[in-house]
Design a protein around this motif. Sequence first.
Motif, PDB file in Angstrom:
ATOM      1  N   LEU A   1       0.839  -1.203   0.000  1.00 17.79           N
ATOM      2  CA  LEU A   1       0.000   0.000   0.000  1.00 17.79           C
ATOM      3  C   LEU A   1       0.867   1.243   0.000  1.00 17.79           C
ATOM      4  N   VAL A   2       0.328   2.321  -0.514  1.00 21.44           N
ATOM      5  CA  VAL A   2       1.039   3.604  -0.451  1.00 21.44           C
ATOM      6  C   VAL A   2       1.105   4.041   1.011  1.00 21.44           C
ATOM      7  N   ARG A   3       2.333   4.249   1.503  1.00 18.90           N
ATOM      8  CA  ARG A   3       2.523   4.611   2.909  1.00 18.90           C
ATOM      9  C   ARG A   3       2.726   6.122   3.014  1.00 18.90           C
ATOM     10  N   ASP A   4       2.077   6.712   4.006  1.00 18.65           N
ATOM     11  CA  ASP A   4       2.224   8.150   4.243  1.00 18.65           C
ATOM     12  C   ASP A   4       3.005   8.326   5.539  1.00 18.65           C
TER      13      ASP A   4
ATOM     14  N   GLN B   1      -2.567   4.873   1.160  1.00 22.08           N
ATOM     15  CA  GLN B   1      -3.297   3.628   1.470  1.00 22.08           C
ATOM     16  C   GLN B   1      -3.871   2.912   0.251  1.00 22.08           C
ATOM     17  N   GLU B   2      -3.685   3.478  -0.926  1.00 22.42           N
ATOM     18  CA  GLU B   2      -4.114   2.744  -2.125  1.00 22.42           C
ATOM     19  C   GLU B   2      -3.169   1.571  -2.357  1.00 22.42           C
ATOM     20  N   PRO B   3      -3.696   0.427  -2.808  1.00 24.06           N
ATOM     21  CA  PRO B   3      -2.792  -0.669  -3.178  1.00 24.06           C
ATOM     22  C   PRO B   3      -1.924  -0.287  -4.379  1.00 24.06           C
ATOM     23  N   ILE B   4      -0.611  -0.457  -4.234  1.00 23.18           N
ATOM     24  CA  ILE B   4       0.328  -0.196  -5.333  1.00 23.18           C
ATOM     25  C   ILE B   4       0.511  -1.458  -6.156  1.00 23.18           C
ATOM     26  N   MET B   5       0.673  -2.564  -5.461  1.00 19.94           N
ATOM     27  CA  MET B   5       1.045  -3.785  -6.169  1.00 19.94           C
ATOM     28  C   MET B   5       0.626  -5.000  -5.370  1.00 19.94           C
ATOM     29  N   MET B   6       0.552  -6.133  -6.039  1.00 23.96           N
ATOM     30  CA  MET B   6       0.345  -7.391  -5.319  1.00 23.96           C
ATOM     31  C   MET B   6       1.120  -8.519  -5.984  1.00 23.96           C
ATOM     32  N   VAL B   7       1.447  -9.497  -5.155  1.00 26.36           N
ATOM     33  CA  VAL B   7       2.133 -10.693  -5.603  1.00 26.36           C
ATOM     34  C   VAL B   7       1.326 -11.872  -5.085  1.00 26.36           C
ATOM     35  N   ALA B   8       1.142 -12.891  -5.898  1.00 26.00           N
ATOM     36  CA  ALA B   8       0.540 -14.132  -5.415  1.00 26.00           C
ATOM     37  C   ALA B   8       1.372 -15.298  -5.922  1.00 26.00           C
ATOM     38  N   THR B   9       1.545 -16.288  -5.066  1.00 27.86           N
ATOM     39  CA  THR B   9       2.279 -17.493  -5.466  1.00 27.86           C
ATOM     40  C   THR B   9       1.453 -18.708  -5.058  1.00 27.86           C
ATOM     41  N   ALA B  10       1.540 -19.747  -5.868  1.00 24.62           N
ATOM     42  CA  ALA B  10       0.845 -21.003  -5.554  1.00 24.62           C
ATOM     43  C   ALA B  10       1.844 -22.139  -5.659  1.00 24.62           C
ATOM     44  N   ALA B  11       1.863 -22.968  -4.620  1.00 28.80           N
ATOM     45  CA  ALA B  11       2.777 -24.109  -4.599  1.00 28.80           C
ATOM     46  C   ALA B  11       2.077 -25.278  -3.920  1.00 28.80           C
ATOM     47  N   ARG B  12       2.670 -26.454  -4.017  1.00 28.35           N
ATOM     48  CA  ARG B  12       2.078 -27.613  -3.342  1.00 28.35           C
ATOM     49  C   ARG B  12       2.064 -27.408  -1.834  1.00 28.35           C
TER      50      ARG B  12
END
Lengths: 82, 146
Positions: B35-38, B87-98
């Motif tokens: 998130l954008v931090r102030d 507080q706006e979302p800047i980015m996201m990461v998702a990972t999937a594994a066993r």
Amino acid sequence: MIDVLYFAWVRERIGLPRERLETSAVTVAAFVEELRAREERYEAAFADLSSLRVALDQELADFDAPLAGVREVAFFPPMTGG
Amino acid sequence: MRLSVQTDPFDLGAESNAFAAAQTVAGAVVTFTGLVRDNGGTLAAMEIEHYPGMTERAIRAIMDQAVARWSLEDALVIHRHGRLVAQEPIMMVATAARHRADAFAAAEFLMDYLKSRAPFWKKEIGADGAEWVAAKDADEVALTRW
């Protein structure tokens, strides 16, 4: 001719985002010296190479990398993604 | 594997749900959102500049490494650019594994590399002017653990 791109404060100091330049420099470092000699704004942007990064054809590179065959060189400060 | 570099906001819930729903053999999904931090309470906006072309190329290379190293079933990176507010979302990461250990590690690896190897630059616009965010030494040090 080579496409030269500037980002973030490098772009602001030089005053434009990109330009096409003629160079016979063999390495990035030699090309930077040519740029610094052009005008004060280039000297200001390239005064401290340790605060700059370079990409050749969109891959990060070192300042001693050869320029032969490169079509696009980009100069920018350390990245702040995430 | 999906990568999106965009100016538009993204729906964190919808993206997370769609990512999880698309899995067929993964037993673990990890997501991270930045998130954008102030910091000082004076942030009017954050402007994120990037290098079109290199951004996608660099992130794909990082994702390929993560998938290979942790045998990921899937990975997702969304990163915004342009003008954002606190507080706006800047980015996201998702990972999937066993298993979760691989999903957690790969997500941390992706974040560490996105911080200092993906060509984005943040500028904080405040009441008293604008300032480029400086890269932190700690971000560079973080890469050495991988």
